[in-house]
Design a protein around this motif. Sequence first.
Motif, PDB file in Angstrom:
ATOM      1  N   ILE A 115      -2.810   6.124  12.962  1.00 44.06           N
ATOM      2  CA  ILE A 115      -3.415   7.068  12.016  1.00 44.06           C
ATOM      3  C   ILE A 115      -3.503   6.423  10.630  1.00 44.06           C
ATOM      4  CG2 ILE A 115      -3.121   9.275  10.806  1.00 44.06           C
ATOM      5  CD1 ILE A 115      -1.842  10.405  13.262  1.00 44.06           C
ATOM      6  N   VAL A 116      -2.384   5.816  10.206  1.00 42.53           N
ATOM      7  CA  VAL A 116      -2.387   5.200   8.880  1.00 42.53           C
ATOM      8  C   VAL A 116      -3.365   4.023   8.852  1.00 42.53           C
ATOM      9  CG1 VAL A 116      -0.988   4.082   7.131  1.00 42.53           C
ATOM     10  CG2 VAL A 116      -0.029   5.947   8.462  1.00 42.53           C
ATOM     11  N   MET A 172       1.876   8.130   3.473  1.00 41.28           N
ATOM     12  CA  MET A 172       1.218   8.841   4.566  1.00 41.28           C
ATOM     13  C   MET A 172       2.049   8.739   5.847  1.00 41.28           C
ATOM     14  SD  MET A 172      -2.623   8.122   5.955  1.00 41.28           S
ATOM     15  CE  MET A 172      -3.589   8.785   4.624  1.00 41.28           C
ATOM     16  N   ALA A 173       2.553   7.537   6.107  1.00 42.31           N
ATOM     17  CA  ALA A 173       3.378   7.342   7.299  1.00 42.31           C
ATOM     18  C   ALA A 173       4.623   8.210   7.233  1.00 42.31           C
ATOM     19  CB  ALA A 173       3.757   5.872   7.439  1.00 42.31           C
ATOM     20  N   LEU A 179       1.541   7.088  14.879  1.00 39.79           N
ATOM     21  CA  LEU A 179       1.679   7.125  13.421  1.00 39.79           C
ATOM     22  C   LEU A 179       1.041   5.879  12.789  1.00 39.79           C
ATOM     23  CD1 LEU A 179       5.097   8.031  11.879  1.00 39.79           C
ATOM     24  CD2 LEU A 179       3.924   6.027  11.083  1.00 39.79           C
ATOM     25  N   LEU A 205       3.771  11.741   8.082  1.00 36.16           N
ATOM     26  CA  LEU A 205       3.551  11.904   9.527  1.00 36.16           C
ATOM     27  C   LEU A 205       4.887  11.950  10.250  1.00 36.16           C
ATOM     28  CD1 LEU A 205       0.535   9.482   9.969  1.00 36.16           C
ATOM     29  CD2 LEU A 205       0.499  11.947  10.246  1.00 36.16           C
ATOM     30  N   ASP A 248       0.853  -1.178   0.000  1.00 39.65           N
ATOM     31  CA  ASP A 248       0.000   0.000   0.000  1.00 39.65           C
ATOM     32  C   ASP A 248       0.893   1.233   0.000  1.00 39.65           C
ATOM     33  OD1 ASP A 248      -1.813   1.982   0.298  1.00 39.65           O
ATOM     34  OD2 ASP A 248      -2.828   1.127   2.031  1.00 39.65           O
ATOM     35  N   ALA A 271      -0.295   4.237   1.915  1.00 43.10           N
ATOM     36  CA  ALA A 271      -0.119   4.151   3.365  1.00 43.10           C
ATOM     37  C   ALA A 271       1.308   4.481   3.748  1.00 43.10           C
ATOM     38  CB  ALA A 271      -0.490   2.758   3.855  1.00 43.10           C
ATOM     39  N   PHE A 302       6.396  15.258   9.945  1.00 45.65           N
ATOM     40  CA  PHE A 302       5.815  16.236  10.868  1.00 45.65           C
ATOM     41  C   PHE A 302       6.526  16.171  12.220  1.00 45.65           C
ATOM     42  CE2 PHE A 302       1.495  15.685   8.607  1.00 45.65           C
ATOM     43  CZ  PHE A 302       1.976  16.412   7.546  1.00 45.65           C
ATOM     44  N   THR A 303       6.815  14.955  12.669  1.00 44.96           N
ATOM     45  CA  THR A 303       7.499  14.847  13.965  1.00 44.96           C
ATOM     46  C   THR A 303       8.880  15.492  13.871  1.00 44.96           C
ATOM     47  OG1 THR A 303       8.570  12.719  13.592  1.00 44.96           O
ATOM     48  CG2 THR A 303       6.320  12.662  14.413  1.00 44.96           C
ATOM     49  N   ILE A 342       5.147   7.919  19.686  1.00 47.14           N
ATOM     50  CA  ILE A 342       5.003   8.574  18.368  1.00 47.14           C
ATOM     51  C   ILE A 342       4.764   7.520  17.296  1.00 47.14           C
ATOM     52  CG2 ILE A 342       6.243   9.779  16.534  1.00 47.14           C
ATOM     53  CD1 ILE A 342       7.621  11.449  18.579  1.00 47.14           C
ATOM     54  N   HIS A 380      -6.837   5.325   8.476  1.00 44.77           N
ATOM     55  CA  HIS A 380      -7.098   5.872   7.149  1.00 44.77           C
ATOM     56  C   HIS A 380      -7.179   4.786   6.090  1.00 44.77           C
ATOM     57  CE1 HIS A 380      -7.222  10.251   7.144  1.00 44.77           C
ATOM     58  NE2 HIS A 380      -6.470  10.203   8.216  1.00 44.77           N
ATOM     59  N   ARG A 381      -6.338   3.761   6.203  1.00 44.90           N
ATOM     60  CA  ARG A 381      -6.186   2.837   5.081  1.00 44.90           C
ATOM     61  C   ARG A 381      -6.854   1.489   5.259  1.00 44.90           C
ATOM     62  NH1 ARG A 381      -5.367   5.360   0.820  1.00 44.90           N
ATOM     63  NH2 ARG A 381      -4.635   3.442  -0.129  1.00 44.90           N
ATOM     64  N   LEU A 382      -7.125   1.062   6.474  1.00 44.16           N
ATOM     65  CA  LEU A 382      -7.534  -0.329   6.651  1.00 44.16           C
ATOM     66  C   LEU A 382      -8.965  -0.507   7.154  1.00 44.16           C
ATOM     67  CD1 LEU A 382      -4.287  -2.029   8.016  1.00 44.16           C
ATOM     68  CD2 LEU A 382      -5.200  -2.042   5.718  1.00 44.16           C
ATOM     69  N   ARG A 383      -9.790   0.523   7.101  1.00 46.82           N
ATOM     70  CA  ARG A 383     -11.184   0.308   7.464  1.00 46.82           C
ATOM     71  C   ARG A 383     -11.831  -0.652   6.469  1.00 46.82           C
ATOM     72  NH1 ARG A 383     -13.309   5.460   6.595  1.00 46.82           N
ATOM     73  NH2 ARG A 383     -11.223   6.030   5.907  1.00 46.82           N
ATOM     74  N   TYR A 422      -7.887   7.949  17.240  1.00 49.26           N
ATOM     75  CA  TYR A 422      -7.446   8.789  16.121  1.00 49.26           C
ATOM     76  C   TYR A 422      -7.018  10.159  16.634  1.00 49.26           C
ATOM     77  CZ  TYR A 422      -7.366  10.928  11.506  1.00 49.26           C
ATOM     78  OH  TYR A 422      -6.963  11.578  10.370  1.00 49.26           O
ATOM     79  N   HIS A 425      -6.825   0.219  -2.810  1.00 53.47           N
ATOM     80  CA  HIS A 425      -5.503  -0.332  -2.578  1.00 53.47           C
ATOM     81  C   HIS A 425      -4.934  -0.928  -3.858  1.00 53.47           C
ATOM     82  CE1 HIS A 425      -6.708  -0.778   1.866  1.00 53.47           C
ATOM     83  NE2 HIS A 425      -6.322   0.434   1.571  1.00 53.47           N
ATOM     84  N   VAL A 479       1.649  12.383  17.594  1.00 50.68           N
ATOM     85  CA  VAL A 479       2.553  12.708  16.491  1.00 50.68           C
ATOM     86  C   VAL A 479       2.980  14.176  16.534  1.00 50.68           C
ATOM     87  CG1 VAL A 479       2.656  12.952  13.985  1.00 50.68           C
ATOM     88  CG2 VAL A 479       1.771  10.868  14.995  1.00 50.68           C
ATOM     89  N   GLU A 510     -12.345   0.684  -0.448  1.00 52.05           N
ATOM     90  CA  GLU A 510     -10.967   0.746   0.043  1.00 52.05           C
ATOM     91  C   GLU A 510     -10.148  -0.346  -0.637  1.00 52.05           C
ATOM     92  OE1 GLU A 510      -9.552   2.404   3.084  1.00 52.05           O
ATOM     93  OE2 GLU A 510     -11.079   3.900   2.666  1.00 52.05           O
ATOM     94  N   TRP A 570      -3.019  11.776  16.808  1.00 49.58           N
ATOM     95  CA  TRP A 570      -2.569  13.062  16.266  1.00 49.58           C
ATOM     96  C   TRP A 570      -1.805  13.854  17.315  1.00 49.58           C
ATOM     97  CZ3 TRP A 570      -1.433  14.839  11.789  1.00 49.58           C
ATOM     98  CH2 TRP A 570      -2.048  14.316  10.661  1.00 49.58           C
ATOM     99  N   PHE A 589       1.342  -1.251   9.857  1.00 44.85           N
ATOM    100  CA  PHE A 589       2.769  -1.617   9.846  1.00 44.85           C
ATOM    101  C   PHE A 589       3.075  -2.533  11.025  1.00 44.85           C
ATOM    102  CE2 PHE A 589       2.304   2.706   8.160  1.00 44.85           C
ATOM    103  CZ  PHE A 589       2.688   2.468   6.850  1.00 44.85           C
ATOM    104  N   LEU A 598       8.482  19.250  14.004  1.00 39.62           N
ATOM    105  CA  LEU A 598       8.213  19.793  15.337  1.00 39.62           C
ATOM    106  C   LEU A 598       9.401  19.619  16.265  1.00 39.62           C
ATOM    107  CD1 LEU A 598       4.552  18.850  15.268  1.00 39.62           C
ATOM    108  CD2 LEU A 598       5.389  21.101  15.891  1.00 39.62           C
TER     109      LEU A 598
END
Lengths: 212, 111, 563
Positions: C182-183, A26-27, C179, A30, A20, A23, A33-34, C175, C186-189, C206, B15, C213, B11, C210, C113, A37
Motif C-alpha cells: 500500500i505504501v 502511513m505505514a 502494508l 496502517l 520518506d 511513507a 489499523f491492524t 499483513i 502511494h509513495r513510489l509511483r 492495492y 518526497h 491489512v 512525487e 487493503w 520498505f 482490528l
Amino acid sequence: MTEHSEIVEHAHEAGHVHRDDEASKMAMWLFLFTELLLFGGLFLLYGAYRFEYADGFKVAAADMNSFIGAVNTIILLTSSLSVALSIAAIQRNQKKLCLGMLWFTILCGLAFLVNKYFEWSHEIHNGIYPGGPALENMSNGEVLYFGLYYVMTGLHGLHVIVGLIFIGFVMVFISRDKITSTNFQKLENSGLYWHLVDIIWIFLFPLFYLLH
Amino acid sequence: MSEYSESVNTEAEAHLTEAHTHGHLVGYGTYIMVWLGLVALTSITVTIAGIHLGSLTLIAAMLIAAVKTSLVGYHFMHLKFDNMIIKVFVLVCLVIFLAFWILTFSDLSFR
Amino acid sequence: MANGSLANEVSYLEYQGKHKGIAGWLLTVDHKRIGLMYLMAIMVFFFVAMTLGVLMRLEMLSPGQTIMKPQTYNSVFTLHGVIMVFLFIIPAIPAVFGNFILPIQLGAKDVAFPRLNLFTWYLYMTGATLAIVSLFTGGGAADTGWTFYVPYSIRSAQNVTMTTLAAFILGFSTIVTGLNFIVTIHRLRAPGMTWFRMPLFAWGLYATSWIQVLATPVIGITLVLIMLERFLGIGVFDPALGGDPILYQHLFWIYSHPAVYIMILPAMGIVSEILPTFARKDIFGYKQIAISSLGIALIGYLVWGHHMFVSGMSDTSRIIFSLLTFLVAIPTGVKIFNWVATLYKGSIKFSAPLYYVLAFIFIFSIGGLTGLVLGALATDIHVTDTYFVVAHFHYVMFGGMGLMFFATMHYWFPKMFGKMYNEKVAVIACTVIVIGFNMLYFPFFILGYMGMPRRYYDYLPQFQGWHVLSTVGSWILVGGIVFMFGNLLYALLKGPKASMNPWGGTTLEWKVPSPPPLENFDEIPIVTGGPYVHDKSTYIMHPSREKIHTNGGAKSAKEEAAL
C-alpha cells in the motif's frame, strides 16, 4: 553490515532511496489499523456476550475496583500527554525536555503495569481464574466476562510493554542525536503507537469497570 | 516551519519537501488543555456510571469514550495536520469495523 | 527504447553485493531476489499439498478403507487445506509476482520498505516450518479441517495449537506484505504515473493489500483465542462455559471470506495484464476494471455470513448475507465482460499465457455461477457440506488463482530469468491441465448434488463411478502440472536467451532488460500515458538524456501528487 546498507549507499548516489517520513507515517497508521482490528475482534465478542448475558456481565463488573481502573486511566492519559509534549519539545530542539518527558512516560507505563499486577493478583487470589474455585461457581455470563477481562487487559498490557520498549529505543536514538528537530518520525511513530494503547484503554475502562 | 506542501508538482519533489518538513508546532499549552479535557471526561464517565440510567449508561459511556478517542486522535496523534489520505484511511478502517458490528448483530439480535 | 547503459549492467541474478553465494540471497533486500525466494518456498509447499490431494483422491478410488485410516484422512484433508490456503493460494501471487513485478511496473527501484520485505519472508518460513513440524509432534497432525471450528478444535487431542500458531504467523507475514505494498503504491509511483495510469495488476494488489491489512488481524486474534482456550481453559467460545460457537464462525469468516478475494484479486489483475498484451490492444474499460477491484474488496467484507447459512444464525441475517452475496457478481461481471470485450477485434496472438487466461475465464465463470447456487439460501441448504461446495471452491480457487499462477509463471518467466521456454510443450501441458482439472472436479458437482458429503473417507457404492473418474482426472492433472514445471525447469537450465520484450508488452517491466538489473532503472522514467497503449511509447525512459525535467511530464499528476 548487511547488503541493504550498501544498496542505500549506492542509491543515495542515484538520488533514489531517500528518507520518506510520509511513507513511514502511513505505514505506522496502517499498522495501527491492524492493531485496532486485532482488539476489534475482542470488542465484538464482548459486545455479543454482553448482549447475550447482560445480567452476568453486570454482576461480574460489580466485583471490579473502579477506583484502580480510574487511576490507571488517568495514568495512561497523562503518559499520552507527555509523549505529545516530547514531540513538541524535540521540534523546538529542547532535547533535555524531550528526554525528560519520555522518562516520565516510561514511569507512567510502569506504574500502570504495577497497578495491573496488583489487580490481577487480587482476582487470582480470590480464586477467579480459569479452573479456579470461585469461577467454577459462577454463571456463564460471569465466566465469559472474566475470560474476556483476562484476554483483553492481558493483551493490552502486552501492548503497554511493547510501547515502552519502542520508547526506550527512541530515547537511545535521541540521546545519540539520531532523532533531531528535523528528523523525528521515529519518535512520532512511537507516539502514535502509545496513543493507540491509550485509546484502547479508554474503551476497556468503562466496559470492564463502570457498567455494573 | 514549512507546511506539508499540498501543491507539489511531482512525487519526487513531494518526497524532497516532505523529507525536510518540520511538522506543525503546537504549543505546550494546547496539549495540556486537551489533557485537562480528557481528565474531565473521565471523571464525568465515572460519575454517570454511579447514577442508574439503565441502558443509557452504556450509551453514555461509549459516547464519552468516542469523544475522548477523537480528542486523542485529532490532537495527540496529529490527525489535525495529516494529509487528507490518512484521514480517509482512518475513515475507511472505522467504516469497515462498523460493518462487522452491524452484520454480526444482524444475526445476534434476531436469533 | 534501447537501453544502452542498462544492457551492460549486471542482472539482479548475477549481482554480487557484500554477501556472496547463498548469503547474498538470504540477506538480500532486493525485491526481485525476495520474490524468487518466495517462489522456491511456495513451490515446495504447493507440491507437498498437491501430493496430499492426490493421496486423498487415491483413498476415494473405492469405497471403504483404500490406503489410509479415517483419522489419517482427517489429518490429510486438514493439511491439504491449511497448506494450500495459507502457504500457497493466499501468499503466492502477491509475495512472488507482486514483489518481483510491482516495483518495476510502478517505475520504482524497490518497495517502500525493503528490509521489512525480507522480514516477511522469514515470517513466512517460520510459519511454514511450524506447520510442517505440527505434522509430526504433539498428538499428530491437526484433524479439524482448515477452518478450526470450535468446539472440536478446543477438544481435539491432535496438535491443533501449533497449526493455529503457524496460521497466525503466516497471517502476520501477509499483513506486513500488504502494508508494504500500500505504501509503495502511494509513495513510489514514477513521475506522471497517476492512479489511472497504473497497471491493473497494481490495482489488484492495492485492493488485495487493503484486505490483508484490515481483515487478517481478526483471524489473528481468533486463532490466539483458540490457543488460549486449549492451553489455559479460558472461556470464550466453549459452549460448556456459555460460549457461542457461532460467534467463532463469524470471526473466522470475517477474515476468511475477504481472504477469498485476497486469493483472486491479484489473479484478476494478471488477467488484465495478459489480455491487452496478446490482443495487441488497449484494455477495454480500464477504469471500470480498476474500480471493480476496489468494489470486490469492499463487498468482500460484507458477505462472510454465506458460509454459515446452516450454522443456526438468524433468518434475518441469512437473508441479508444472501442478498449481499449476489452483489459480488456485479463487479465480477464487469471484469469478465471487459476482458472478453478486450479480445474483440484484437489482433490476437495465441500463446501459452493467453491459453491459460482463456481457460481461466471459462473455468472461473463456472465457479462463479455455481457460487450463485450456493449464495441462494434454499439451494445452499441442499448442497451445504457436500462435494458441490468442494467443486465450487476448487473451480474458483484452483481454476481461478491456480491457473493464473501458472499463466503468470509463463508470462513473466522470460523477464524473471532471462530465458525462454518451449512454447509447444507449454501449450500441450496447459491443455492436459485443463482436461485433467475438469475431469477431477466436475464430477464433484454431480456427486455433491447427489448427496456425497465432504470430508468423509468412505462413501456409498453407487457413487463409485464418479469417484473413479475424478481420481483418474487427478492423475491427468498432476501429469500436466509436472509436465509444465519440467518444461520451465528445462528452460531455466538450457532455454535460449529471452529478449527484453518477447511478447510486445506495454507496461514498464518490458522496458528493462531480462533479467532486470539490481536497481531496475538507471533513471526513474517519466510516464506520459496509459499502461496499455500499443502504437506509441508512453514512457520516457531517460528523462535526463532527453533533457526533460520531471515537472513537465507530471503536470497531469498534480491533483494526485498529494496522495
